[in-house]
Design an enzyme around this catalytic site. Structure first.
Site, PDB file in Angstrom:
ATOM      1  N   TRP A 255     -44.607  34.658  19.324  1.00 21.01           N
ATOM      2  CA  TRP A 255     -43.303  35.154  18.884  1.00 21.01           C
ATOM      3  C   TRP A 255     -42.291  34.027  18.929  1.00 21.01           C
ATOM      4  CZ3 TRP A 255     -40.448  38.752  22.883  1.00 21.01           C
ATOM      5  CH2 TRP A 255     -40.634  38.290  24.180  1.00 21.01           C
TER       6      TRP A 255
ATOM      7  N   HIS B  37     -16.650  41.692   4.992  1.00 23.91           N
ATOM      8  CA  HIS B  37     -16.868  40.253   4.799  1.00 23.91           C
ATOM      9  C   HIS B  37     -15.644  39.561   4.205  1.00 23.91           C
ATOM     10  CE1 HIS B  37     -18.715  36.497   3.759  1.00 23.91           C
ATOM     11  NE2 HIS B  37     -18.908  36.762   2.492  1.00 23.91           N
TER      12      HIS B  37
END
Length: 257
Positions: A61, A79
């Site tokens: 991972w 945004h």
């Protein structure tokens, strides 16, 4: 047969195809470059935690580092300053992440002019040929720009006067935001605005008008040439980042074959 059973059967027998509109995400993914004094996003990076070794013998991972607006990504209203009181990406209703999609293909124009801008008349001409823009749907703007996605310099296409990439005129962006029933636009370029949009009035009009109208943006799409002019269903899946202005997304289209 139920509607969902019919859909599953169509996916199984191939009469409905799932088309991936998402660019692979890696450290080579092109990212926006802003001039000083503005701050830029970081590129995508993996940092390995373990890989079947003494740090973790049976598992592999990584940690990831990325910006919200890297690669194929979703722009939420918050945004942009015009949408500052709107939704963050975690607040977008799941129902609005699935909807009809139409494709307007301007690749032939862009091949001769990288600064080509979509105008209202181009959209109206498309509607004459294919019908009205879909209620609650997406206008996907094909320019052929995804062919450049493997090369940051070619993708941004900048010179001494700034970046040169296709987009949407300020008047068309306002019209799409205020006078059409779509809920968002999708593009193949690094952002929803043209490379030269810093010099438009207002600057970056797709961001300004669409996000200010509680609509959305999808960027760095690919494979739009695999979709029909109308009839596809789009599924956009950003991460529900609390307070996030956007997110990398997996974007899929369902197409009847």
């Amino acid at each position: 047969m139920s509607v969902l059973d019919a859909l599953l059967a169509a996916l199984t027998d191939g009469s409905v195809e799932v088309v991936d509109l998402t660019a692979p995400l890696s450290s080579a993914t092109p990212i926006l470059q802003l001039p000083e004094p503005f701050a830029d996003t970081v590129p995508f990076q993996l940092r390995e935690i373990s890989r079947y070794d003494d740090r973790g013998p049976a598992w592999y991972w990584n940690d990831i580092t990325t910006g919200e607006h890297v690669g194929t990504h979703f722009d939420a209203p918050v945004h942009w300053i015009t949408g500052r009181d709107g939704e963050d990406v975690s607040q977008v209703a799941p129902r609005r992440l699935v909807g009809p999609a139409v494709v307007l293909d301007a690749a032939a124009h862009v091949a001769g002019d990288p600064d080509f801008l979509l105008e209202v008349d181009h959209v109206r001409d498309w509607e004459k040929a294919h019908g009205p823009l879909p209620e609650g749907g997406w206008l996907l703007y094909r320019t052929g720009w995804d062919a450049r996605a493997g090369d940051q310099a070619a993708f941004l296409n900048a010179d001494g006067t700034g970046p040169h990439s296709p987009g949407i005129s300020a008047e068309c962006a306002r019209w799409l935001a205020e006078e059409t029933p779509i809920q968002g636009i999708g593009v193949e370029t690094v952002g929803t605005d043209a490379g030269a949009a810093h010099g438009f009035e207002p600057p970056f009009p797709c961001h300004s008008y669409l996000l200010g109208a509680d609509k959305y943006g999808l960027t760095q799409l690919r494979n739009l040439d695999h979709l029909p002019a109308r009839g596809a269903v789009l599924v956009a899946a950003p991460l529900p980042i609390v307070g996030g202005s956007g997110s990398p997304a997996r974007v899929l289209a369902l197409v009847e074959r």
